[in-house]
Design an enzyme around this catalytic site. Structure first.
Site, PDB file in Angstrom:
ATOM      1  N   LYS B  79       1.232  -1.009   0.105  1.00 22.56           N
ATOM      2  CA  LYS B  79       0.588   0.335  -0.069  1.00 22.56           C
ATOM      3  C   LYS B  79       0.958   1.101   0.385  1.00 22.56           C
ATOM      4  CE  LYS B  79      -3.949   1.646   2.279  1.00 22.56           C
ATOM      5  NZ  LYS B  79      -4.682   1.240   4.264  1.00 22.56           N
ATOM      6  N   SER B 154      -9.811   2.005   2.951  1.00 22.40           N
ATOM      7  CA  SER B 154      -8.743   2.584   2.378  1.00 22.40           C
ATOM      8  C   SER B 154      -8.062   1.768   1.626  1.00 22.40           C
ATOM      9  CB  SER B 154      -7.730   3.754   3.334  1.00 22.40           C
ATOM     10  OG  SER B 154      -7.138   3.019   4.065  1.00 22.40           O
ATOM     11  N   SER B 178     -10.315  -0.828   6.771  1.00 24.11           N
ATOM     12  CA  SER B 178      -9.384  -0.178   5.579  1.00 24.11           C
ATOM     13  C   SER B 178      -9.016  -1.515   5.152  1.00 24.11           C
ATOM     14  CB  SER B 178      -8.325   0.804   5.810  1.00 24.11           C
ATOM     15  OG  SER B 178      -9.522   1.971   5.773  1.00 24.11           O
TER      16      SER B 178
END
Lengths: 96, 488, 479
Positions: B79, B154, B178
């Site tokens: 990420k 997210s 997330s």
């Protein structure tokens, strides 16, 4: 519950908010505070707050010198430099 | 079967057997990225040369008999909020632009030590603040199951890229859901580990007491495999738990579900906006688990309704301090059209941060302010205790808890971005696990009438990952949920 | 001015001596080239985390024990938010409500900078907490530059109770605190190196009336400036009150060129630092056993030295104060005092002759050749009447410069006293014969005359006569 003071908290947060945004933000922040205000319903007498996410203590390192980052590498990360120092606009003697 | 269809554990077996090289794997994936990335938008950046160089290095190790082990050569995506030396970690923001990292996060170091190839950086909500990946300043990420829909967030890029087969597996981060929510939205597996199981050193902090890095993968075994690599103590993270676990994957087989007690919290099925399809699908999954031999017990998590308020107070309080370092002084994008340092701060931050990030910074500043005598912050800390105790009591009656991940399936882009409250409330079923510091996993359990994936959330006590993975694996093997094939 | 009571409180930051910084492993070092002791952690790069240094904890606990404080069994760190370019994270890791050290005492005494004696007493110290230092910014008019080497150096912030009432008392408090830090090896408190910084809070009021509005003087880095600025402030505030001008809560700083405090800013509202517990650092829990272990290993405090000097070596409280100002001196004295019959003589030599010789030479004691044994030998020579008291001042300068024994130097300088009665009698008779006037005066009962006569004997003997023996002999011969 009073209105969210957009101007005050924008200033404290180091953000510039224009007048148009202010109106939208005012409503949004009031909505959010309405939600957050649910916390006021609960009787929390005698409840200890959770300060830490893990039940650990005394996580301490020994006093040993490790490697620093070479100065040229550090300086390369600064937006502006002078004599291996970070160059900034004039820093006020005291700005809060 | 194409190489991009492989699971990580299958790829590992093939690498070991010499049936495939890391270069072949990476080239196949890079070709897939070329083909579909424009539609999906999963990646913030990927450096093909660096990927192939790492793959070649791995292949050379294998060829010379000095392989670093089972994981050597496996491509794994990270990420965009995970720091890698020599790369930028923008956190899908523009405010850190230009800072080339001078260090490796602990998870990246562990990936590299295992021989893994860091396969690009996945898109996300800016600073992990959002549930749709729409707050990214870099690009839009679409749900591979329906490009008009959000991938969740997210860690939306990580989820979408796994679902679109642009990469085999990824690391996400989970502060309030997330990892689990986008995994659910995209029909993949996502695990949020117990707080402290995975080092946070080098994870750009959103909410320090809630953030955890975790695996996102095509199946449960892959999540176990990734967790085997990345977990473990770290002298650079004072909140990392001691020890290192190496057998999450190995302990999946031979597990017997019979006699396992699964708690079902009524509160999780009654939340506002719970879609009938989601409820039905999760209930069917629970019935399946019962049929497999698990004992279903009702449990209560009475403070669930306060989780969102508690979460937003604590997360924003921590976030406003964590994000105070982004002001253009030491690195990143500095606003230079002024000689006034205060104006430099304010303009740098107002231009650099998106609206959602700014809202959360202001909320955090507010709840910590003496203006309100800290009343929200102190109360939130206490309610956090109550939420944690809810779980502790529940786990006295059951081994694991099963529930939906989110009240709804992936929705159309643009639906929540103008109404932060709608976005916040969507986290209702995931934030409690973060507040309690425990673990949770999302496993696909079906799809709704529109064909969008639905996730089953299995929650476990602190360090309950082994049981969690075993149950999720058993479910996955037995239920054999077939999702609609992704077509891009 | 005596009409008003002055209330002074001091907040003092000292840098703790450690090898590495408090939350990362960069070197804690003064004077390194700019930005050579920095890393992603002390530069607050995205993603980094702090880990606390054991030695910083050792140092603060030691400071707590040496100030007779309570050591907390449970302490934690907090974030204090404020934006400033030399503060990389824009929050400081510090301690808010649970510091390592609370409720200590700082003894004061000796002379103030005014030269007046200070009534010895103890000033309360509210707390000491551990925090991190900031980087150093330099202002160039059109822009500023920042060096982050200092960012993350461990700082101990001590907060006094508002219990001092004069510039002299504040001076004595600072001196005492610095002394404790140096005795403990906690900090050198080197003002030149910025290892010591002080903020003063000061107000005045008429006794029996509520406290006045407090004014803060920030960033004083020398004891002299502390003293000067307090006196200036007392005068300024007194004038304002006399003229009926309201005092506002404000922050001022000392302008040394103008010898006055100048306004920095008004404090309209209380500072909003938004403290909350540092989520990246679990709490520190100490056991009573561990604290007792620390206590048993604690270096001797200046106060303990003073008590030893007074009780064991029978020096006055004031002497003890002067002798302990510097630890090296105190150790020197303690060693020398043990070797002589009258330690008071050693004290006097050190405080007077030695002290002025050193200040003339601009040297510290440790920079000279003088060893405690030399002083023992020297005082023993005098105690044994081998040399006169006045000979000490002649021998000492040589001992400072050269590695010789006191006895050797006495011989070299021909200062060995004549204790032989025969020789003495010769000089005494000679002087009595030559000074009939003085002899007459003595016989009339003028006691001063004996001093004159003795002086003449000393002269005749070129300082080698033993004065008590001479007096005894004169008295005997003339009575």
């Amino acid at each position: 519950m009073s209105d969210f003071d957009v101007e005050h908290f924008a200033k404290l947060s180091r953000l510039n908010i224009n007048d148009e945004e202010k109106v939208t933000l005012q409503k949004q922040m009031n909505d959010i505070l309405g939600m957050v205000n649910e916390l006021m319903e609960l009787d929390l007498d005698g409840v200890e707050g959770t300060n830490f996410a893990v039940d650990m203590q005394n996580i301490i390192r020994q006093d040993e010198v490790g490697e620093s980052v070479p100065v040229e590498k550090v300086v390369a990360t600064f937006p502006d430099t002078e004599d291996n120092m970070n160059r900034t606009p004039v820093i006020l003697e005291d700005n809060d | 079967m194409s190489l991009i269809d492989l699971k990580l554990h299958e790829a590992a077996d093939k690498l070991a057997a010499g049936e495939v090289t890391s270069r072949q794997l990476c080239e196949a994936l890079l070709a897939r990225v070329d083909a579909v990335e424009e539609k999906v938008g999963a990646l913030v950046s990927i450096n093909n040369e660096r990927v192939l160089a790492a793959a070649d290095a791995s292949d050379a190790r294998r060829a010379s008999g000095s392989s670093l082990g089972r994981y050597d050569g496996l491509p794994i995506t990270i990420k965009d909020n995970i720091v890698e030396e020599g790369e930028e970690s923008k956190c899908a923001s523009s405010i850190i632009d230009g800072l080339v990292n001078v260090y490796d996060s602990t998870v990246v170091r562990k990936l590299k030590e295992a021989g893994c190839v860091v396969f690009g950086r996945a898109n996300m909500d800016e600073f992990a603040m959002g549930s749709t990946t729409e707050t990214s300043q870099i690009k839009k990420t679409c749900n591979p199951h329906d490009l008009d829909c959000v991938p969740g967030g997210s860690s939306g890029g990580s989820a979408a890229g796994v679902a679109s087969k642009e990469f085999l597996g990824a690391l996400g981060s989970d502060t309030g859901g997330s990892i689990r929510q986008p995994a659910s939205f995209c029909g993949i597996v996502g695990l949020k580990p117990t707080y402290g199981l995975v080092s946070r050193f080098g994870l750009v902090a959103f909410a320090s007491s809630l953030d955890q890095i975790g695996p996102m993968s095509k199946d449960v075994r892959d999540s176990a495999l990734i967790l085997d690599i990345i977990n473990g103590e770290d002298e650079k993270d004072s909140t990392a738990l001691p020890g290192k676990i190496t057998d999450f994957e190995a302990s999946l087989e031979g597990f017997d579900i019979k006699g396992m007690k699964l708690g079902v919290p009524a509160e999780y099925f009654e939340v506002e906006g719970m879609e009938a399809d989601v409820k039905a699908s999760v209930q069917a999954a629970i019935a399946k688990l019962e049929a497999m031999g698990a004992e279903i017990v009702p449990v209560s998590l009475p403070h669930t309704k306060y989780a969102i308020a508690t979460y937003y107070v604590i997360a924003t309080a921590e976030a406003c301090t964590n994000l105070a370092r982004f002001e253009g002084v030491r690195y990143g994008n500095r606003y230079t059209e002024t000689d006034d340092i205060l104006e430099m701060y304010n303009e740098t931050r107002s231009r650099g941060f998106g609206k959602e990030v700014q809202r959360r910074i202001m909320l955090g500043t507010y709840v910590l302010s003496s203006y309100e005598d800290h009343k929200y912050y102190h109360r939130a800390q206490k309610v956090r205790t109550l939420i944690r105790q809810d779980f502790e009591k529940a786990y006295e009656q059951c081994d694991l808890i099963v529930a939906p991940v989110a009240p709804e399936t992936a929705f159309k882009s643009g639906e929540s971005s103008e109404d932060p409250m709608k976005m916040y409330l969507a986290d209702i079923l995931t934030t409690s696990v973060n507040l309690a510091g425990t673990c949770g996993i999302s496993v696909p359990c079906g799809q709704d009438s529109k064909g969008m994936p639905i996730g089953l959330q299995v929650m476990g006590p602190a360090l309950g990952e082994k049981k969690l993975l075993q149950l999720a694996y058993a479910y996955e093997q037995n239920a054999a949920v077939e999702l609609k094939e992704v077509e891009l | 001015m005596s009409e008003y009571e002055v209330i002074i409180g001091l907040e003092i930051h000292v840098q703790a001596k450690t090898k590495s910084k408090v939350f990362c492993s960069c070197k804690n070092e003064y004077g390194a080239p700019p930005n050579s002791n920095v890393c992603p952690i002390c530069l607050a790069h995205p993603g980094v985390l702090p880990v606390v240094n054991q030695e910083a904890i050792n140092q603060i606990v030691k400071a707590g024990l040496m100030t007779d404080s309570k050591i907390a069994l449970y302490s934690k760190f907090d974030r204090k938010s404020y934006f400033y370019p030399d503060q990389p994270k824009n929050y400081q890791i510090t301690q808010f409500d649970l510091p390592f050290v609370e409720a200590g005492k700082i003894p004061i005494g000796g002379k103030g900078l005014s030269g007046e004696m200070i009534e010895p007493r103890e000033i309360g110290m509210e707390r000491i907490h551990l925090e991190e230092d900031v980087g150093k910014s330099t202002h160039h008019g059109t822009h500023s530059t920042v060096d982050y080497n200092r960012a993350g150096v461990p700082l101990l912030e001590t907060v006094s109770m508002p219990e001092m009432h004069s510039a002299d008392e504040a001076y004595a408090y600072v001196q005492s605190l610095q002394q404790i830090m140096r005795y403990g090896g906690i900090s050198d408190c080197d003002q030149e190196k910025g290892q010591f910084r002080c903020d003063v809070n000061i107000s005045i009021h008429k006794p029996g009336t509520p406290f006045g509005t407090k004014v803060e003087i920030k960033n004083l880095n020398s004891t002299r400036h502390i003293w000067l600025s307090i006196n200036y402030e007392i005068e300024r505030q007194t004038e304002m009150v006399e003229e009926g001008i309201e005092i506002h809560q404000e922050t001022r700083r000392w302008n040394d060129a103008r010898q006055e405090t100048v306004h920095m800013r008004f404090k309209e509202t209380a500072d909003d630092y938004r403290y909350f517990p540092e989520p990246d650092l679990p709490p520190v829990v100490l056991s009573s056993d561990q604290i007792e272990q620390w206590r048993s290993e604690m270096p001797m405090t200046p106060k303990a030295y003073r008590e030893q000097f007074i009780n064991e070596f029978k020096v006055t409280e004031y002497d003890a104060h002067v002798l302990t100002l510097d630890k090296a001196n105190a150790d020197f004295f303690a060693e020398a005092a043990k070797g002589v019959k009258k330690p008071k003589t050693v004290a006097n030599v050190m405080m007077n002759t030695l002290n002025s010789l050193l200040s003339e030479a601009g040297k510290e004691l440790f920079e000279t050749e003088l060893k405690p044994q030399d002083l023992i030998d020297l005082v023993k020579l005098q105690e044994g009447n081998v040399i006169s008291k006045s000979a000490i001042a002649k021998i000492l300068p040589v001992l400072l410069e050269e590695n010789k024994s006191a006895e050797q130097v006495a011989k070299d300088l021909d200062l060995v006293q004549q204790n032989d009665t025969g020789a003495l009698e010769g000089w005494v008779d000679e002087v009595i014969a030559a000074n009939p006037k003085a002899v007459g005066e003595f016989k009339e009962g003028q006691k001063n005359a004996v001093n004159f006569l003795m002086g003449q004997v000393m002269k005749a003997s070129r300082g080698k006569a033993n004065p008590p023996m001479v007096i005894q002999m004169i008295n005997k011969k003339l009575s």
